[in-house]
Design an enzyme around this catalytic site. Structure first.
Site, PDB file in Angstrom:
ATOM      1  N   CYS A  96       0.797  -1.231   0.000  1.00 61.75           N
ATOM      2  CA  CYS A  96       0.000   0.000   0.000  1.00 61.75           C
ATOM      3  C   CYS A  96       0.831   1.284   0.000  1.00 61.75           C
ATOM      4  O   CYS A  96       1.364   1.653  -1.036  1.00 61.75           O
ATOM      5  CB  CYS A  96      -0.986  -0.048   1.157  1.00 61.75           C
ATOM      6  N   ARG A 130     -12.556   5.962  -1.427  1.00 58.41           N
ATOM      7  CA  ARG A 130     -11.643   4.960  -0.885  1.00 58.41           C
ATOM      8  C   ARG A 130     -12.078   3.598  -1.406  1.00 58.41           C
ATOM      9  O   ARG A 130     -13.266   3.304  -1.513  1.00 58.41           O
ATOM     10  CB  ARG A 130     -11.670   4.961   0.642  1.00 58.41           C
ATOM     11  N   HIS A 192      -3.357  -5.621   2.420  1.00 59.26           N
ATOM     12  CA  HIS A 192      -3.074  -5.814   3.837  1.00 59.26           C
ATOM     13  C   HIS A 192      -3.725  -7.152   4.195  1.00 59.26           C
ATOM     14  O   HIS A 192      -4.133  -7.903   3.344  1.00 59.26           O
ATOM     15  CB  HIS A 192      -3.733  -4.707   4.670  1.00 59.26           C
TER      16      HIS A 192
HETATM   17  N1  GLN Z   1      -2.433   6.944   2.042  1.00 63.24           N
HETATM   18  C1  GLN Z   1      -2.492   6.054   0.931  1.00 63.24           C
HETATM   19  C2  GLN Z   1      -3.858   5.989   0.279  1.00 63.24           C
HETATM   20  O1  GLN Z   1      -4.863   6.260   0.905  1.00 63.24           O
HETATM   21  C3  GLN Z   1      -2.070   4.663   1.360  1.00 63.24           C
HETATM   22  C4  GLN Z   1      -3.040   4.013   2.283  1.00 63.24           C
HETATM   23  C5  GLN Z   1      -2.539   2.738   2.892  1.00 63.24           C
HETATM   24  O2  GLN Z   1      -1.331   2.523   2.999  1.00 63.24           O
HETATM   25  N2  GLN Z   1      -3.452   1.925   3.378  1.00 63.24           N
HETATM   26  O3  GLN Z   1      -3.962   5.677  -0.876  1.00 63.24           O
END
Ligand code: GLN
Length: 240
Positions: A96, A130, A192
């Site tokens: 990520c 998101r 993750h």
């Molecule tokens: N901040 C980054 C995003 O939102 C990575 C998020 C994350 O590592 N879960 O895309």
């Protein structure tokens, strides 16, 4: 254990880039390396510290945009070390936030550009939605299962291979059906979960490369992965 061989596992930025159980990746590698007859040593890289001289496997996790901004300068500082290790075939898995910064840049939604180190020919643009939920990929290591949560949309350069094909979930950008990126033995992914406890075949692939690079061979033992299999079955049965 007599004849046991050391493997050095480096975690990048454990304080800033380590969310949604990413530390589990280090634990899974450590335990599986032990089971396969190695003596794992875990070391950490923190901003401002010297980069370790000897490393066999590197792990990095995710973080908030603010965490990515905190490590950006240091990541650029150690970029030459990381490129050299990547080019010499050292296995790495970047999840990520650090996956994004192993590409060229992450441009956040508020128009801040966080420079990356360009190990992957990829760029990431913050999006309005998101992408959250369980995700399943088809990869060269079979079905890989995890959990994604990111607003960044990643686009791969023409010659960059993805880690897998999205079977369920959003992946790199929710549009092109691709997930993650691969350069030599360096893997970037949004998964993750933690990723490696749930995907033992892929965890062993990383250990295999580290072992072969260092000792010229890998003689895996058979591990009872029934618990991982149960975790995989549960994730598979869950709605997104
Ligand atoms: N901040 C980054 C995003 O939102 C990575 C998020 C994350 O590592 N879960 O895309």
């Amino acid at each position: 254990m007599s004849g046991a061989k050391q493997l050095i596992i480096l975690q990048l930025y454990p304080n800033e880039m380590n969310i949604y159980g990413d530390r589990g990746n280090v634990l899974a590698l450590t335990r599986r390396a032990e089971w396969h007859g190695f003596i794992p040593e875990i070391i950490y890289h923190h901003p401002g510290k010297p980069f370790p001289a000897q490393v066999d496997l590197i792990v990095g996790g995710g973080g908030q945009d603010s965490g990515q901004e905190k490590v950006q300068d240091d990541l650029l500082r150690i970029s030459t070390n990381l490129h050299a290790l990547a080019n010499s075939g050292v296995p790495m898995v970047m999840v990520c936030g650090l996956y994004q910064l192993f590409g060229h840049f992450f441009k956040t939604q508020d128009d801040t550009t966080i420079q990356g180190i360009g190990i992957f020919d990829a760029e990431t643009h913050g999006g309005p939605t998101r992408m959250i939920g369980n995700i399943i990929l088809d990869t060269p290591f079979g079905e890989v299962i995890g959990y994604e949560n990111h607003s960044g949309q990643t686009f791969l350069g023409e010659n960059t291979k993805p880690f897998g094909k999205v079977m369920k979930g959003a992946g790199n950008n929710g549009k092109d059906g691709r997930e993650g990126a691969v350069y030599k033995n360096v893997y970037g992914t949004y998964l993750h979960g933690s990723l490696l406890p749930k995907n033992p075949v892929f965890a062993d692939e990383l250990i295999k490369h580290a072992a072969i690079n260092k000792y010229g061979e890998f003689n895996p033992v058979t591990i009872d992965d029934s618990l991982a299999e149960r975790a995989r079955a549960i994730t598979r049965s869950r709605p997104r």
